[in-house]
Design a protein around this motif. Structure first.
Motif, PDB file in Angstrom:
ATOM      1  N   ASN A 124      -5.969  -0.746   6.583  1.00 19.90           N
ATOM      2  CA  ASN A 124      -5.872   0.648   7.055  1.00 19.90           C
ATOM      3  C   ASN A 124      -4.857   1.441   6.241  1.00 19.90           C
ATOM      4  O   ASN A 124      -5.094   2.601   5.908  1.00 19.90           O
ATOM      5  N   LEU A 125      -3.735   0.811   5.899  1.00 21.98           N
ATOM      6  CA  LEU A 125      -2.734   1.529   5.103  1.00 21.98           C
ATOM      7  C   LEU A 125      -3.319   1.866   3.730  1.00 21.98           C
ATOM      8  O   LEU A 125      -3.107   2.955   3.192  1.00 21.98           O
ATOM      9  N   LYS A 126      -4.087   0.929   3.184  1.00 25.80           N
ATOM     10  CA  LYS A 126      -4.736   1.154   1.884  1.00 25.80           C
ATOM     11  C   LYS A 126      -5.712   2.347   1.960  1.00 25.80           C
ATOM     12  O   LYS A 126      -5.773   3.172   1.048  1.00 25.80           O
ATOM     13  N   THR A 127      -6.444   2.440   3.053  1.00 26.36           N
ATOM     14  CA  THR A 127      -7.384   3.558   3.232  1.00 26.36           C
ATOM     15  C   THR A 127      -6.638   4.893   3.303  1.00 26.36           C
ATOM     16  O   THR A 127      -7.066   5.885   2.707  1.00 26.36           O
ATOM     17  N   ILE A 128      -5.510   4.898   4.017  1.00 24.69           N
ATOM     18  CA  ILE A 128      -4.710   6.130   4.102  1.00 24.69           C
ATOM     19  C   ILE A 128      -4.194   6.495   2.705  1.00 24.69           C
ATOM     20  O   ILE A 128      -4.203   7.661   2.302  1.00 24.69           O
ATOM     21  N   GLN A 129      -3.786   5.481   1.955  1.00 27.97           N
ATOM     22  CA  GLN A 129      -3.322   5.718   0.578  1.00 27.97           C
ATOM     23  C   GLN A 129      -4.430   6.397  -0.244  1.00 27.97           C
ATOM     24  O   GLN A 129      -4.168   7.353  -0.979  1.00 27.97           O
ATOM     25  N   ILE A 167      -4.243   9.930  -2.256  1.00 26.34           N
ATOM     26  CA  ILE A 167      -4.488  10.035  -3.700  1.00 26.34           C
ATOM     27  C   ILE A 167      -5.537  11.105  -4.001  1.00 26.34           C
ATOM     28  O   ILE A 167      -5.406  11.873  -4.955  1.00 26.34           O
ATOM     29  N   LYS A 168      -6.557  11.169  -3.135  1.00 30.36           N
ATOM     30  CA  LYS A 168      -7.629  12.167  -3.305  1.00 30.36           C
ATOM     31  C   LYS A 168      -7.106  13.597  -3.317  1.00 30.36           C
ATOM     32  O   LYS A 168      -7.741  14.493  -3.873  1.00 30.36           O
ATOM     33  N   GLN A 169      -5.960  13.833  -2.668  1.00 28.88           N
ATOM     34  CA  GLN A 169      -5.418  15.196  -2.585  1.00 28.88           C
ATOM     35  C   GLN A 169      -4.831  15.662  -3.926  1.00 28.88           C
ATOM     36  O   GLN A 169      -4.597  16.858  -4.099  1.00 28.88           O
ATOM     37  N   ASN A 170      -4.541  14.698  -4.811  1.00 30.44           N
ATOM     38  CA  ASN A 170      -3.933  15.045  -6.101  1.00 30.44           C
ATOM     39  C   ASN A 170      -2.658  15.866  -5.992  1.00 30.44           C
ATOM     40  O   ASN A 170      -2.411  16.750  -6.822  1.00 30.44           O
ATOM     41  N   PHE A 171      -1.868  15.601  -4.980  1.00 26.43           N
ATOM     42  CA  PHE A 171      -0.583  16.290  -4.861  1.00 26.43           C
ATOM     43  C   PHE A 171       0.313  15.815  -6.000  1.00 26.43           C
ATOM     44  O   PHE A 171       0.517  14.608  -6.169  1.00 26.43           O
ATOM     45  N   GLU A 172       0.848  16.784  -6.738  1.00 29.22           N
ATOM     46  CA  GLU A 172       1.677  16.430  -7.889  1.00 29.22           C
ATOM     47  C   GLU A 172       2.927  15.641  -7.465  1.00 29.22           C
ATOM     48  O   GLU A 172       3.427  14.813  -8.207  1.00 29.22           O
ATOM     49  N   TRP A 173       3.427  15.922  -6.269  1.00 29.24           N
ATOM     50  CA  TRP A 173       4.654  15.307  -5.777  1.00 29.24           C
ATOM     51  C   TRP A 173       4.364  13.998  -5.008  1.00 29.24           C
ATOM     52  O   TRP A 173       5.274  13.386  -4.463  1.00 29.24           O
ATOM     53  N   ALA A 174       3.098  13.582  -4.997  1.00 30.79           N
ATOM     54  CA  ALA A 174       2.760  12.373  -4.246  1.00 30.79           C
ATOM     55  C   ALA A 174       1.685  11.542  -4.952  1.00 30.79           C
ATOM     56  O   ALA A 174       0.560  11.445  -4.487  1.00 30.79           O
ATOM     57  N   PRO A 175       2.056  10.903  -6.074  1.00 30.06           N
ATOM     58  CA  PRO A 175       1.082  10.042  -6.754  1.00 30.06           C
ATOM     59  C   PRO A 175       0.629   8.878  -5.860  1.00 30.06           C
ATOM     60  O   PRO A 175      -0.505   8.421  -5.945  1.00 30.06           O
ATOM     61  N   CYS A 176       1.528   8.429  -4.999  1.00 24.40           N
ATOM     62  CA  CYS A 176       1.202   7.438  -3.960  1.00 24.40           C
ATOM     63  C   CYS A 176       0.477   6.203  -4.510  1.00 24.40           C
ATOM     64  O   CYS A 176      -0.496   5.724  -3.913  1.00 24.40           O
ATOM     65  N   THR A 177       0.967   5.699  -5.615  1.00 26.45           N
ATOM     66  CA  THR A 177       0.316   4.546  -6.247  1.00 26.45           C
ATOM     67  C   THR A 177       0.717   3.206  -5.616  1.00 26.45           C
ATOM     68  O   THR A 177       0.097   2.186  -5.911  1.00 26.45           O
TER      69      THR A 177
END
Ligand SMILES: *Cc1c(COP(=O)(O)O)cnc(C)c1O
Length: 224
Positions: free
Chosen positions: A174-179, A183-193
């Motif tokens: 579930n955490l992976k799905t939220i990640q 990532i889909k949002q492409n927020f510059e301040w949140a690469p969230c890798t």
């Protein structure tokens, strides 16, 4: 088991689980229950990343060790009081427990550089756990844009203490799905890798589900 044999056992288990999924997770040695001596022992074995959950303890240990071991990488993994932020910022490289805007604001205001932060998510929904509910993660991150010194490097969760592997697997995927949503949002301040998940009870399962940072305390530091 000595610290040395604990360390070999844990790093071996990590490589086996990681090889199966083709990742290379970072071990964060959680030393909140032990003194600086144990950190030195682990350092001598090659460990560089250490995690602590109390501001006073991490500051004290940093003060003792910093001169001799300037390449220790400190992770703050516990719930963080806003007024303690300024005490840990000078030396901490990662904060795993960002869970509210007031904390983001204080980190960004006090920091003299960009700080890598994980958003803590309460995936299991247990009352005792800190963190955002999964539904709120994307909108929370959206609001972080104005905090220039915050980089959302990933998400963090603590799984329930259970021996039910399916339940654990479920929490981690579930955490992976939220990640993936973030990532889909492409927020510059949140690469969230990155995904910070897995403790002594469950890190092989977390690695199978995509953990890139595992936080292991008990299994590393318990000498029996
Ligand atoms: C204590 C702690 C750990 C390590 O847990 P162990 O079960 O001792 O491996 C990991 N993450 C957080 C946030 C902790 O507080």
């Amino acid at each position: 088991m000595s610290i040395k044999s604990n360390f070999s056992a844990v790093t071996h288990k990590i490589s086996v689980s990681a090889a199966a999924v083709g990742t290379n997770p970072q071990l964060v040695a959680v030393t909140k229950t032990v003194s600086s001596d144990v950190i030195e022992e682990l350092y001598a074995l090659g460990q560089r990343h250490f995690g602590e959950n109390r501001a006073d303890a991490i500051s004290a240990k940093h003060d003792v060790l910093n001169e001799r071991y300037p390449d220790i990488v400190w992770h703050f993994i516990g719930s963080l009081q806003t007024r303690k932020v300024k005490d840990i910022l000078p030396f901490v490289s990662y904060i795993h427990s960002l869970d509210r805007l007031s904390l983001a604001k204080e980190i960004s205001k006090r920091a003299d550089r960009v700080i890598d932060c994980f958003i803590e998510v309460n995936v299991s929904g247990e009352d005792s756990k800190h963190g955002l509910v999964p539904e709120d993660v994307v909108s929370f991150i959206e609001k972080l844009q104005e905090y220039q010194n915050i980089n959302i490097i990933g998400l963090m969760t603590m799984a329930p203490f259970t021996s039910n592997d399916d339940e654990l697997k479920n929490v981690f995927s579930n955490l992976k799905t939220i990640q993936e949503d973030v990532i889909k949002q492409n927020f510059e301040w949140a690469p969230c890798t990155e995904l910070s998940m897995g403790m002594s009870n469950d890190y092989p399962i977390a690695i199978s589900a995509g953990a890139t940072f595992v936080r292991v305390g008990t299994e590393l530091v318990t000498e029996i």
